[in-house]
Design a protein around this motif. Structure first.
Motif, mmCIF file in Angstrom:
data_model
loop_
_atom_site.group_PDB
_atom_site.id
_atom_site.type_symbol
_atom_site.label_atom_id
_atom_site.label_comp_id
_atom_site.label_asym_id
_atom_site.label_seq_id
_atom_site.Cartn_x
_atom_site.Cartn_y
_atom_site.Cartn_z
ATOM 1 N N LEU A 166 -5.985 -52.339 -65.137
ATOM 2 C CA LEU A 166 -7.251 -51.617 -65.068
ATOM 3 C C LEU A 166 -8.357 -52.353 -65.814
ATOM 4 O O LEU A 166 -9.522 -52.288 -65.413
ATOM 5 N N LEU A 167 -8.008 -53.044 -66.899
ATOM 6 C CA LEU A 167 -9.001 -53.880 -67.572
ATOM 7 C C LEU A 167 -9.521 -54.950 -66.620
ATOM 8 O O LEU A 167 -10.727 -55.226 -66.584
ATOM 9 N N GLY A 168 -8.640 -55.556 -65.882
ATOM 10 C CA GLY A 168 -9.049 -56.588 -64.933
ATOM 11 C C GLY A 168 -9.909 -56.051 -63.810
ATOM 12 O O GLY A 168 -10.781 -56.743 -63.292
ATOM 13 N N VAL A 169 -9.671 -54.798 -63.432
ATOM 14 C CA VAL A 169 -10.431 -54.221 -62.332
ATOM 15 C C VAL A 169 -11.815 -53.745 -62.785
ATOM 16 O O VAL A 169 -12.817 -53.995 -62.109
ATOM 17 N N PHE A 170 -11.899 -53.080 -63.946
ATOM 18 C CA PHE A 170 -13.142 -52.402 -64.317
ATOM 19 C C PHE A 170 -13.991 -53.122 -65.370
ATOM 20 O O PHE A 170 -15.155 -52.791 -65.534
ATOM 21 N N VAL A 171 -13.433 -54.086 -66.105
ATOM 22 C CA VAL A 171 -14.219 -54.782 -67.121
ATOM 23 C C VAL A 171 -14.779 -56.063 -66.505
ATOM 24 O O VAL A 171 -14.067 -56.794 -65.816
ATOM 25 N N ASN A 172 -16.055 -56.316 -66.782
ATOM 26 C CA ASN A 172 -16.721 -57.476 -66.197
ATOM 27 C C ASN A 172 -16.502 -58.702 -67.085
ATOM 28 O O ASN A 172 -17.312 -58.991 -67.972
ATOM 29 N N PHE A 187 -12.349 -63.778 -66.445
ATOM 30 C CA PHE A 187 -10.924 -63.973 -66.153
ATOM 31 C C PHE A 187 -10.288 -62.671 -65.653
ATOM 32 O O PHE A 187 -9.117 -62.404 -65.920
ATOM 33 N N TYR A 188 -11.034 -61.894 -64.895
ATOM 34 C CA TYR A 188 -10.538 -60.622 -64.379
ATOM 35 C C TYR A 188 -9.312 -60.804 -63.480
ATOM 36 O O TYR A 188 -8.406 -59.981 -63.486
ATOM 37 N N ASP A 189 -9.289 -61.900 -62.715
ATOM 38 C CA ASP A 189 -8.157 -62.118 -61.808
ATOM 39 C C ASP A 189 -6.865 -62.354 -62.589
ATOM 40 O O ASP A 189 -5.794 -61.903 -62.190
ATOM 41 N N PHE A 190 -6.965 -63.040 -63.742
ATOM 42 C CA PHE A 190 -5.790 -63.242 -64.595
ATOM 43 C C PHE A 190 -5.258 -61.896 -65.087
ATOM 44 O O PHE A 190 -4.046 -61.664 -65.100
ATOM 45 N N LEU A 191 -6.166 -60.992 -65.492
ATOM 46 C CA LEU A 191 -5.741 -59.677 -65.983
ATOM 47 C C LEU A 191 -5.085 -58.861 -64.883
ATOM 48 O O LEU A 191 -4.089 -58.168 -65.120
ATOM 49 N N ILE A 192 -5.611 -58.947 -63.685
ATOM 50 C CA ILE A 192 -5.029 -58.190 -62.572
ATOM 51 C C ILE A 192 -3.616 -58.687 -62.271
ATOM 52 O O ILE A 192 -2.673 -57.900 -62.138
ATOM 53 N N TYR A 193 -3.462 -60.004 -62.182
ATOM 54 C CA TYR A 193 -2.126 -60.553 -61.905
ATOM 55 C C TYR A 193 -1.160 -60.292 -63.053
ATOM 56 O O TYR A 193 0.010 -59.956 -62.832
ATOM 57 N N ALA A 194 -1.608 -60.451 -64.283
ATOM 58 C CA ALA A 194 -0.731 -60.220 -65.436
ATOM 59 C C ALA A 194 -0.279 -58.768 -65.487
ATOM 60 O O ALA A 194 0.892 -58.476 -65.762
ATOM 61 N N GLY A 195 -1.196 -57.835 -65.218
ATOM 62 C CA GLY A 195 -0.811 -56.421 -65.207
ATOM 63 C C GLY A 195 0.210 -56.115 -64.133
ATOM 64 O O GLY A 195 1.165 -55.368 -64.358
ATOM 65 N N ALA A 196 0.021 -56.704 -62.962
ATOM 66 C CA ALA A 196 0.982 -56.475 -61.874
ATOM 67 C C ALA A 196 2.348 -57.052 -62.220
ATOM 68 O O ALA A 196 3.382 -56.439 -61.924
ATOM 69 N N ILE A 197 2.359 -58.203 -62.870
ATOM 70 C CA ILE A 197 3.647 -58.809 -63.249
ATOM 71 C C ILE A 197 4.356 -57.967 -64.301
ATOM 72 O O ILE A 197 5.573 -57.765 -64.240
ATOM 73 N N VAL A 198 3.619 -57.451 -65.281
ATOM 74 C CA VAL A 198 4.233 -56.612 -66.315
ATOM 75 C C VAL A 198 4.795 -55.337 -65.693
ATOM 76 O O VAL A 198 5.898 -54.889 -66.048
#
Length: 165
Positions: A30-36, A39-50
């Protein structure tokens, strides 16, 4: 007397690890999706992997809480009941076939020198004896050293200075 497990069952640690991985992964996603951030794409992928890795803990929790009655467990570990006869039906045929195939594979590996615990050492090529000849240097010509394998190597003329002793 067995302890009575309520709620989470026997594997409460695996349950709480799975929940923690899910919550942490969801927060990162959610940080990757809503925070500007750049490196938002890294947060989205990392969250999905976790979140994906939390499945490991869910499987541990689920399989750790499966209860198998001892009567059913006896058949799976090879302790057949006397009243069943042990070799009847499709289960007995499958068990005999499995035993025959596995023992055949095991014996063929032993016979053919299959995978062993010792690493196989690669054979080193035999060393060739090389005979070197001492030659006196001639002025103006390059020195050659010939070996027993008919290989001539041209060496430049060099001088060696020695100090008087």
């Amino acid at each position: 007397m067995e302890p009575a497990y309520r709620g989470l069952g026997r594997c409460a640690c695996a349950f709480w690890l799975a929940v923690a991985f899910d919550v942490f992964g969801l927060l990162i996603l959610l940080l990757g999706v809503f925070v500007n951030v750049f490196f938002y794409d890294f947060l989205i992928y990392a969250g999905a992997i976790v979140i994906f890795l939390s499945l490991i803990w869910w499987v541990f929790w689920y399989t750790g809480n499966i209860e198998v009655p001892p009567a059913e467990l006896e058949d799976d570990v090879g302790l057949l009941k006397k009243d069943k006869g042990g070799a009847g039906g499709i289960g007995g045929a499958v068990r005999r076939l499995s035993s025959r195939v596995s023992s055949g594979i095991r014996s063929s590996l032993r016979r053919n020198g299959g995978p062993s615990a010792h690493a196989r050492v690669a054979r080193q090529p035999e060393s060739l004896p090389v005979a070197l000849a001492t030659m006196t240097p001639r002025e103006g010509t390059p020195h050659t050293v010939s070996a027993a394998v008919d290989c001539d190597v041209a060496m430049p003329h060099t001088t060696t200075e020695t100090s008087p002793t």
